[in-house]
Design an enzyme around this catalytic site. Structure first.
Site, PDB file in Angstrom:
ATOM      1  N   HIS A  53      -1.769  -5.152 -10.347  1.00  0.00           N
ATOM      2  CA  HIS A  53      -1.777  -5.096  -8.338  1.00  0.00           C
ATOM      3  C   HIS A  53      -1.422  -6.841  -8.545  1.00  0.00           C
ATOM      4  O   HIS A  53      -0.699  -6.902  -7.103  1.00  0.00           O
ATOM      5  CB  HIS A  53      -2.636  -5.086  -8.409  1.00  0.00           C
TER       6      HIS A  53
ATOM      7  N   ARG B  69      -1.154   1.978  -0.394  1.00  0.00           N
ATOM      8  CA  ARG B  69      -2.000   1.513  -0.822  1.00  0.00           C
ATOM      9  C   ARG B  69      -3.278   1.058  -0.280  1.00  0.00           C
ATOM     10  O   ARG B  69      -3.710  -0.414   0.274  1.00  0.00           O
ATOM     11  CB  ARG B  69      -1.494   0.466  -1.650  1.00  0.00           C
TER      12      ARG B  69
ATOM     13  N   GLU C 257      -2.366  10.048 -12.663  1.00  0.00           N
ATOM     14  CA  GLU C 257      -3.085   8.070 -13.499  1.00  0.00           C
ATOM     15  C   GLU C 257      -4.149   8.783 -15.130  1.00  0.00           C
ATOM     16  O   GLU C 257      -3.528   7.772 -15.577  1.00  0.00           O
ATOM     17  CB  GLU C 257      -3.351   7.321 -12.746  1.00  0.00           C
TER      18      GLU C 257
ATOM     19  N   ASP D 142      -1.318   3.271 -13.690  1.00  0.00           N
ATOM     20  CA  ASP D 142      -1.952   3.559 -14.666  1.00  0.00           C
ATOM     21  C   ASP D 142      -2.288   4.225 -16.454  1.00  0.00           C
ATOM     22  O   ASP D 142      -3.101   4.952 -16.995  1.00  0.00           O
ATOM     23  CB  ASP D 142      -3.059   3.784 -13.838  1.00  0.00           C
TER      24      ASP D 142
ATOM     25  N   CYS E 214       5.161   7.221  -8.655  1.00  0.00           N
ATOM     26  CA  CYS E 214       5.477   5.892  -7.590  1.00  0.00           C
ATOM     27  C   CYS E 214       4.593   4.678  -8.464  1.00  0.00           C
ATOM     28  O   CYS E 214       4.183   3.571  -8.105  1.00  0.00           O
ATOM     29  CB  CYS E 214       4.331   6.631  -6.440  1.00  0.00           C
TER      30      CYS E 214
HETATM   31  C1  PEP Z   1      -0.209   3.401 -11.167  1.00  0.00           C
HETATM   32  O1  PEP Z   1      -1.445   3.131 -11.666  1.00  0.00           O
HETATM   33  O2  PEP Z   1       1.325   4.157 -11.154  1.00  0.00           O
HETATM   34  C2  PEP Z   1      -0.198   3.698  -9.266  1.00  0.00           C
HETATM   35  C3  PEP Z   1       1.257   3.705  -8.487  1.00  0.00           C
HETATM   36  O3  PEP Z   1      -1.677   1.926  -8.960  1.00  0.00           O
HETATM   37  P1  PEP Z   1      -2.028   1.381  -8.616  1.00  0.00           P
HETATM   38  O4  PEP Z   1      -1.164   0.813  -9.371  1.00  0.00           O
HETATM   39  O5  PEP Z   1      -1.890   1.198  -7.342  1.00  0.00           O
HETATM   40  O6  PEP Z   1      -3.029   1.405  -9.585  1.00  0.00           O
HETATM   41 MG    MG Z   2      -2.659   3.570 -10.567  1.00  0.00          MG
END
Ligand code: PEP
Ligand code: MG
Length: 575
Positions: A194, A301, A435, A459, A506
């Protein structure tokens, strides 16, 4: 001149001065003090308490007057904690009776206080242990005369700097949004952590997992950061600087060319409509979403609202933030419920962590475990639905049982709101993120219970390939083109299409223009990404022909190895 290599993020080049941000925890010394030194030790301790008090007041005085009242509440909580006898009085007694050093006396009492909070039933009170840790760390820094290096403490010095740090948590990095840094480099970290994702949304280059960055870079040295190649150059000579300046100009020129596509609709050559949405972390990101003409927000988010503060935001504060996003966006917004846990800890991830955080109480699991945290968020989101088109998105669902619990909770919250006379959209769509491989494999079952699916490839790749997103030792295994990953993506898109519900992507893969044609060929039509990637992806959409792509992608899906797949995906560019 020295050049080092890590995992690059962003496509730009930054040239600037290094700022070394030291975040490492301190070692607490333990030693005895002689009788004659005991009162000096007490004075040293009381001096550190006073200094801490003064620093907190100083930080409080710099909080802008128009900041939400909650911004001040964490300072007030620390000031109160500073007065707790276990922190300010009892260490004095311990220094006197046990003739030990102040740091050690403080540490013992602080641990007792942490243990006391930890035993509390009430989740809110249990979380107070983080305040104790924070305040103890501040006093310890003062005792040891080590400057605090929180982002808040050094804020004024970060402008136009390249931040060099051993490690940065998402809670740290999100604070850079206000400080105009031009790049960052970390010893640790992976490209889909992140922290890395935040670098993209800050629209700056970064290099993570660059072992030795903090060892080799000196404060104030000139650094070149090349996000595309994952390279940094320390003290570049004039020739190298010229080369990078030229590349910087090339990158800006390309951006300018792309900006001409801003008003084009994302339609393929054969006339199929594609939707390009933005991922946002904070209400201020909406500006960038408009700048690059996002058609809505595909992933908000919300967890960033919960970071860098001692208490979770109230329902009202959340309502205010979500309403602001709706008001500013003026097109549909997908609000993801809280995805805390794993690398996104409220306190920056420095408190005791579970052994396997990515596999632990994260996202929807944490929310179901802590209804006191989840319910106010559901109330706030539902109330926001009265203000404009929103969708609720549940992260990391892995079983139908879990999903049913969430859906029940949403229904109960709606009932509560009706009872309270609050207005909301009765038909607010609820979707789930795919995910976890379990959700992709059973996507057809999930699709029947939900209004939309959204593929979180960050994920999904982590869990399918068993590679921790933040462990740079396994970065090299991160592979969006692994046949297993592609099959799970296809399973999900097909399941959604059969069930007649939209499927979005996403994760970072959606914003990587190298994969746009592949994803279109797999049947994806809704992409959500960091706003800065929107035009590059749009360009690929405009160059795509869906009369040809599905057949070619079908051939790719028959291929067992990633290297050949990569070549075949590159060949799609020539179609
Ligand atoms: C993902 O896991 O692809 C996602 C968009 O969520 P994050 O990156 O916030 O875990
Ligand atoms: Mg994620």
């Amino acid at each position: 001149m020295l050049s080092l290599h890590g995992a690059g993020i962003g496509k730009g080049i930054a040239i600037g001065r290094a700022y070394i941000l030291k975040r490492s925890d301190i070692d607490i010394p333990q030693y005895s003090v002689q009788d004659i030194e005991v009162e000096n030790e007490v004075t040293r301790f009381l001096g550190a308490i006073n200094a801490t008090h003064g620093q907190l007041l100083e930080i409080e005085s710099h909080i802008p007057s128009d900041a939400p009242p909650e911004s001040k509440s964490f300072i007030e909580a620390y000031l109160l904690m500073l007065k707790d006898p276990l922190i300010s009085d009892q260490p004095v007694e311990t220094i006197r009776t046990e003739k030990c050093n102040a740091e050690w006396a403080l540490q013992r009492h602080s641990e007792l206080l942490v243990a006391r909070f930890d035993e509390m039933q009430d989740e809110y009170l249990r979380e107070k242990k983080n305040d104790v840790r924070q305040i103890t760390s501040r006093i310890q820094h003062n005792l040891l005369d080590i400057p605090q290096q929180g982002i808040t403490e050094v804020a004024g010095q970060l402008e136009d700097k390249v931040i060099i740090s051993h490690e940065l948590s998402p809670a740290d990095t999100v604070q850079f949004k206000n400080h105009n840094i031009i790049a960052f480099v970390t010893d640790l970290g992976g490209p889909i952590s992140h922290t890395a994702i935040l670098a993209r949304s800050l629209n700056i280059p970064a290099v993570v997992g660059l072992h030795g960055a903090t060892r080799y870079v000196q404060h104030d040295e000139t650094i070149v950061v090349d996000g595309k190649r994952g390279t940094i150059v320390i003290n570049p000579d004039e020739g190298v600087l010229d080369k990078y300046r030229a590349r910087k100009r090339f990158v800006s020129q390309r951006k300018k060319e792309l900006s001409e596509l801003k008003d084009n609709l994302p339609v393929t050559k054969d006339g199929a409509d594609v939707t390009l949405l933005a991922n946002v972390e904070l209400p201020e990101d909406i500006q960038a979403a408009h700048q690059w003409n996002a058609q809505g927000v595909g992933l908000y988010r919300t967890e960033y609202l919960f970071m860098n503060r001692p208490e979770p935001p109230s329902e009202q504060e959340q309502y205010a933030a979500y309403s602001e996003v709706i008001r500013l966006m003026r097109s549909p917004v997908t609000i993801r419920t809280l995805d805390l846990g794993a690398d996104k800890q409220v306190d920056g991830g420095r408190s005791e962590a579970p052994t396997n955080p990515a596999l632990g109480l994260r996202a929807v699991r944490l929310c179901l475990h802590e209804p006191g945290l989840f319910r106010p968020q559901l109330r706030a989101i539902l109330r926001t639905s009265a203000l404009g088109p929103i969708q609720i998105m549940i992260p990391m669902v892995s079983s139908l049982n879990e999903l049913d619990q969430v859906l029940d909770m949403i229904e109960e919250t709606k009932e509560e709101l009706r009872h309270d006379g609050e207005v909301f959209d009765e038909k607010v769509p609820v979707g789930g993120m795919v995910e976890v491989p379990a959700a992709a494999i059973a996507a057809d079952f999930f699709a029947h219970r939900l209004d939309f699916l959204s593929i979180g490839t960050n994920d999904l790749i982590q869990y399918t390939l068993a590679i921790d997103r933040i462990d740079d030792a396994v970065n090299y295994l991160y592979d969006p083109l692994h046949p297993s990953v592609l099959r799970l993506i296809k399973l999900t898109i097909d399941a959604g299409t059969r069930a007649g519900i939209p499927v979005t992507m996403c994760g970072e893969m959606a914003g990587d223009a190298r994969y746009t044609k592949l994803l279109l060929g797999l049947g994806l039509r809704i992409f959500s990404m960091d706003s800065t990637s929107l035009l590059e992806v749009k360009k690929k959409v405009l160059e795509s022909d869906l009369r040809i792509l599905p057949g070619k992608v079908e051939e790719i899906m028959q291929c067992p190895d990633s290297n050949t797949i990569r070549d075949m995906v590159v060949a799609l560019e020539d179609l």
